[in-house]
Each structure stands twice: as structure tokens, then as C-alpha cells.
Write an enzyme that holds these catalytic residues in place. Structure first.
Site, PDB file in Angstrom:
ATOM      1  N   TYR A   1       4.889 -22.823 -18.518  1.00 26.45           N
ATOM      2  CA  TYR A   1       5.538 -22.283 -19.714  1.00 26.45           C
ATOM      3  C   TYR A   1       5.315 -20.779 -19.769  1.00 26.45           C
ATOM      4  O   TYR A   1       4.191 -20.309 -19.577  1.00 26.45           O
ATOM      5  CB  TYR A   1       4.962 -22.941 -20.971  1.00 26.45           C
ATOM      6  CG  TYR A   1       5.591 -22.424 -22.240  1.00 26.45           C
ATOM      7  CD1 TYR A   1       6.932 -22.669 -22.525  1.00 26.45           C
ATOM      8  CD2 TYR A   1       4.852 -21.669 -23.147  1.00 26.45           C
ATOM      9  CE1 TYR A   1       7.527 -22.174 -23.684  1.00 26.45           C
ATOM     10  CE2 TYR A   1       5.436 -21.177 -24.312  1.00 26.45           C
ATOM     11  CZ  TYR A   1       6.771 -21.435 -24.573  1.00 26.45           C
ATOM     12  OH  TYR A   1       7.354 -20.946 -25.714  1.00 26.45           O
TER      13      TYR A   1
ATOM     14  N   ASP B   1       1.253 -14.828 -15.046  1.00 29.28           N
ATOM     15  CA  ASP B   1       1.379 -14.941 -16.500  1.00 29.28           C
ATOM     16  C   ASP B   1       0.001 -15.334 -17.031  1.00 29.28           C
ATOM     17  O   ASP B   1      -0.383 -16.504 -16.985  1.00 29.28           O
ATOM     18  CB  ASP B   1       2.438 -15.985 -16.858  1.00 29.28           C
ATOM     19  CG  ASP B   1       2.559 -16.168 -18.367  1.00 29.28           C
ATOM     20  OD1 ASP B   1       1.694 -15.643 -19.104  1.00 29.28           O
ATOM     21  OD2 ASP B   1       3.504 -16.838 -18.800  1.00 29.28           O
TER      22      ASP B   1
ATOM     23  N   LYS C   1      -1.895 -13.334 -26.544  1.00 28.93           N
ATOM     24  CA  LYS C   1      -2.888 -14.227 -27.145  1.00 28.93           C
ATOM     25  C   LYS C   1      -4.254 -13.573 -27.374  1.00 28.93           C
ATOM     26  O   LYS C   1      -4.395 -12.752 -28.265  1.00 28.93           O
ATOM     27  CB  LYS C   1      -2.985 -15.508 -26.309  1.00 28.93           C
ATOM     28  CG  LYS C   1      -1.613 -16.209 -26.220  1.00 28.93           C
ATOM     29  CD  LYS C   1      -1.700 -17.684 -26.253  1.00 28.93           C
ATOM     30  CE  LYS C   1      -0.310 -18.292 -26.110  1.00 28.93           C
ATOM     31  NZ  LYS C   1      -0.070 -19.456 -26.909  1.00 28.93           N
TER      32      LYS C   1
HETATM   33  C1  PLP Z   1       1.307 -18.926 -20.351  1.00 28.50           C
HETATM   34  C2  PLP Z   1       2.147 -18.464 -21.494  1.00 28.50           C
HETATM   35  N1  PLP Z   1       3.029 -17.465 -21.311  1.00 28.50           N
HETATM   36  C3  PLP Z   1       3.779 -16.984 -22.302  1.00 28.50           C
HETATM   37  C4  PLP Z   1       3.681 -17.515 -23.566  1.00 28.50           C
HETATM   38  C5  PLP Z   1       4.532 -16.964 -24.666  1.00 28.50           C
HETATM   39  O1  PLP Z   1       3.756 -16.204 -25.536  1.00 28.50           O
HETATM   40  P1  PLP Z   1       4.272 -15.931 -27.033  1.00 28.50           P
HETATM   41  O2  PLP Z   1       4.262 -17.271 -27.715  1.00 28.50           O
HETATM   42  O3  PLP Z   1       3.293 -14.950 -27.598  1.00 28.50           O
HETATM   43  O4  PLP Z   1       5.647 -15.373 -26.909  1.00 28.50           O
HETATM   44  C6  PLP Z   1       2.786 -18.559 -23.816  1.00 28.50           C
HETATM   45  C7  PLP Z   1       2.697 -19.146 -25.169  1.00 28.50           C
HETATM   46  O5  PLP Z   1       2.223 -20.233 -25.379  1.00 28.50           O
HETATM   47  C8  PLP Z   1       1.988 -19.042 -22.762  1.00 28.50           C
HETATM   48  O6  PLP Z   1       1.116 -20.040 -22.939  1.00 28.50           O
END
Ligand code: PLP
Length: 429
Positions: free
Chosen positions: A141, A235, A263
Site C-alpha cells: 500500500y 516507501d 507518519k
Molecule cells: C507504506 C505506506 N505508504 C503510504 C501511505 C500513505 O500515507 P498517507 O495516509 O499519509 O497519505 C501509507 C498509509 O497508510 C502507508 O502505510
């Protein structure tokens, strides 16, 4: 109004009653408690019920709720100006802290969310190599990013890109490999040679259960990318400042070309960031041709909270203590027959069914019916978990050994009830 009637009223005005679908109790059934307050490791609902919080804001609250240093930073920002739309000294402080924690991040740009960070990093990669395609992994994700969530299994489950409302071409440049399977990556890179700008990976997954990379997987990705002249993007929105101060790249010793953050970076305020090799980041406007901008990017409230969070994250022993706590939790939970526990540091997932999760195909076998009963039994015992067996739960530095033991005890009882009530495994979402 109580939680149930508040949620019904919310659902009439906000789709599903939630401002992000992860929060809905779709997989576990019932209505979520309406939370009104958090402090340290605990949250309280409208009815005054107290829960031990293992959601931690879906990852960001590494220091728990209302840490005095974060509160102070936010209050100071509120009193001294929440938005200038101009550069500030706090951005310099934060950029120094981030680039120090992540040696591969030579330059960084701060944005407002993880998804924004991923979106921008993909642009940088595509422009740098003048190639259109991105390779991602099944079940990873990356936020609400059109070309990613319109591709692969996620799109199939939703009935294809058009069902998602994505532009029909959005997914056409996205290739989808299997997590922990280097062969699948090598095959796709070979069959699209010269076309792929970047391999994008969650180095530890957080939305198909917490799945660590197999030994050699991340190193193998680095080698394949080098061999094929493709950029490697980690990521680390969830793993950054969580599985180690320097994220998964510190923990596993693999250097990414570009890294996405969010986060835990800002201790609970909205923020994301992307960064990496200086030659790539200089491609971003105004020094380069890649356009990325935002009114609230680097706003003083988020940035000052992030500086406080990052200064705390740099304290000696913080991650060692968190690791010790996580080991205690995982050791206890692993003793419970029938419960699957996977973790990397303070991020963990719980489930029923498979012996072990290595990729999305395994995660699809997770027994969501049994998890639903387990989840509500935990909630009834005052333990608040993510309402999905696929999503990572988290420990914070404010959780105590006694609280961890309470979670283990609650889980032992909840598992027993769940297994009695749902005899026989049932897989699928
Ligand atoms: C690995 C990862 N990348 C990107 C995101 C997206 O981040 P945001 O919800 O701050 O847009 C998340 C959100 O859960 C995530 O877990």
C-alpha cells in the site's frame, strides 16, 4: 449522543461515517467507538470507556498521545503563526534531522501526507530516467496514488480501474510483481527493459499483514535495479522512524535512491516527505523541471511537531527499549495456540489461518471471520486494535511492560472465544 447514534449521524453526511476507509469496521462489523480523547498509551470514547491504544493513529504516534514536547511545539506554533508560506528555521532543523537519520536522503522536500510523498517521488524517478513505468508489489500500500491503486490486485478486487474511478490509462504504466519474489521482479524488468523508471517497495509491508523482507530480498532488489539502471524507491512512510530511526534501510542495510516518509516523522501532525540522492532531488522545482508544490507543505505546526518528534527519536536507547517491549509482546502472543503473529520491531499484525505470511497470496488466506470475533473480544477487554487483520498495529514508547502483559492476557482469552465461535478456518476478505 452516544457512539452508535453519532456514527449513524456521521454516516448520513460522510461516506461510511469515516474520512478514511481504513477506519470503518467493514471487516469486523459493528460501529466504531467515537473517540474523544487520548493520553499516552490510552484513548477514551464518548461513553468514557478507556482503551489501550495499539492503533497509534495508524503508525504516527511513536511517542503516544499528547506527548508534552509535541503539545508544546504545536502550542508554540499556534501562538506564533501557523502558516507563513515562506521558509522557516524549523524547516532547516527538520531537514538536518531527517538527512542525519537517513544517510541516503541527501536532500528532502516536505509535503502533507505519505501519498503526496509517493506521488512526487514517482515523478522525480520518471523524469530522471525519461521512462514511464513503475514496478510495484502485490498488496503493498502506498496511499491514494492513482497509478498505484488502479493497478494489480487492488484494482481487480474493485472491478478494474474504471470501477475505481481512476483514469483508464492510470494503471497502464504500472507493473506488479510479487513481494519477496526476486524472480518476478527480474522477469518484469527484463521484459520491459528500458521502460521502467523505478521499483517501488514497502521494505516491510504494513497492509497485508506485517511481512518482513526475506533475507536477501531488499539486497536483491538493489542489485537488480543497479544492473537494469532502474531507481529503487523505498516507501518508508510506515517503517521510517519506526523499525529503526533510519527506517528499514538502516535495519536491513540497503540504500534506496529515493525514500518516502510520513507518519512517525511528525508525531501525529499531517506531514510527509520525500528525499534521496541530491542529483535526483535537484530535479524538483524550482531547481529542476519536476513540478511539485503545496500551500501547506512545510507548515510551521507540522514542522515544529516533527522537529520535536525527531529530536526525541534521536535519544539514545529509544529504539532498543521499543524493541525489547515488542519482543516481550511477540513472545507472549506467539505462545497463544492458533494466533499468527508477525512483526518487525514495534509494528505487528495478528491473524488466523496461514502458518506464515510471505506475500499477498498468503495474506489472502487470512481468516477474517475469526479475526472479527477476536477483534471485538479485544475491544471488550479494552484493547483497541486496527479493525482489520491486514493492517499493522503499533507499540509506542509510552506503552509499558505491564500493558504489554495485559494485551497478551486479553489476547489469550479473545483467541479462545474466537476459535470456539468460528470453528474451521474460513479465508478471504
Ligand atoms: C507504506 C505506506 N505508504 C503510504 C501511505 C500513505 O500515507 P498517507 O495516509 O499519509 O497519505 C501509507 C498509509 O497508510 C502507508 O502505510
Amino acid at each position: 449522543m452516544d457512539s452508535a447514534s453519532t456514527f449513524r449521524a456521521l454516516a448520513e453526511l460522510i461516506p461510511g461515517g469515516v474520512n478514511s476507509p481504513f477506519r470503518a469496521f467493514g471487516q469486523v462489523g459493528g460501529a466504531p467507538p467515537i473517540l474523544v480523547r487520548g493520553q499516552g498509551s490510552r484513548v477514551w470514547d464518548l461513553e468514557g470507556r478507556e482503551y489501550l491504544d495499539l492503533v497509534c493513529g495508524w503508525g504516527p504516534l511513536l511517542m503516544g498521545h499528547c506527548h508534552p514536547r509535541i503539545v508544546q511545539a504545536v502550542q508554540e506554533a499556534a501562538g506564533e503563526g501557523t502558516l507563513f508560506g515562506a521558509s522557516t528555521t524549523w524547516e532547516l532543523d527538520l531537514a538536518r534531522l531527517v538527512t542525519e537519520a537517513f544517510p541516503s536522503v541527501e536532500m528532502v522536500r516536505f509535503v502533507n501526507s505519505g501519498a503526496e510523498a509517493v506521488h512526487a517521488a514517482l515523478r522525480v524517478a520518471r523524469s530522471a530516467l525519461a521512462r514511464p513505468r513503475i514496478l510495484k508489489f502485490e498488496g503493498c500500500y502506498h496511499g491514494h496514488v492513482e497509478c498505484l491503486d488502479a493497478a494489480g490486485l487492488e484494482a481487480e478486487q474493485a472491478g478494474g480501474p474504471l470501477a475505481l474511478g481512476a483514469s483508464p490509462g492510470a494503471a497502464s504504466e504500472t507493473l506488479v510483481a510479487r513481494f519477496n519474489d526476486l524472480e518476478s521482479v527480474a522477469r518484469l524488468l527484463a521484459s520491459h527493459r528500458g521502460d521502467v523508471a523505478a521499483v517501488l517497495v514497502e521494505p516491510v509491508t504494513g497492509s497485508m499483514g506485517v511481512i518482513p523482507p526475506r533475507p536477501g530480498f531488499l539486497e536483491g532488489l538493489r542489485d537488480l535495479c543497479d544492473r537494469e539502471g532502474v531507481l529503487l524507491i523505498f516507501d518508508e512512510v510506515l517503517t521510517g522512524f519506526r523499525v529503526a530511526r533510519g527506517g528499514a534501510q538502516e535495519r536491513y542495510g540497503v540504500r534506496a535512491d529515493l525514500t518516502c516518509l510520513g507518519k512517525a516523522l511528525s508525531g501525529g501532525l499531517p506531514m510527509g516527505g520525500y528525499g534521496g540522492r541530491a542529483d535526483l532531488m535537484r530535479r524538483v522545482a524550482p531547481t529542476g523541471p519536476v513540478y511539485q508544490a503545496g500551500t501547506y507543505c512545510g507548515n510551521p505546526v507540522s514542522v515544529r511537531a516533527a522537529v520535536a518528534a525527531m529530536e526525541m527519536a534521536a535519544a539514545p536507547g529509544l529504539y532498543e527499549d521499543l524493541e525489547t517491549l515488542a519482543l516481550r509482546l511477540v513472545a507472549g502472543l506467539s505462545q497463544i495456540p492458533g494466533l499468527l503473529v508477525q512483526n518487525v520491531g514495534s509494528m505487528f499484525s495478528l491473524g488466523f489461518g496461514p502458518e506464515r505470511l510471505e506475500d499477498h497470496r498468503d495474506a489472502e488466506k487470512l481468516d477474517t471471520r475469526t479475526f472479527a470475533v477476536f477483534f471485538h473480544e479485544m475491544l471488550a477487554r479494552g484493547v483497541y486494535l486496527p479493525p482489520s487483520t491486514f493492517d499493522a498495529a503499533c507499540l509506542a514508547t509510552v506503552h509499558t511492560a505491564q500493558e504489554v502483559d495485559r494485551v497478551i492476557q486479553a489476547a489469550a482469552e479473545a483467541v479462545q472465544v474466537a476459535l470456539e465461535r468460528t470453528p474451521g478456518p474460513e479465508s478471504g476478505n
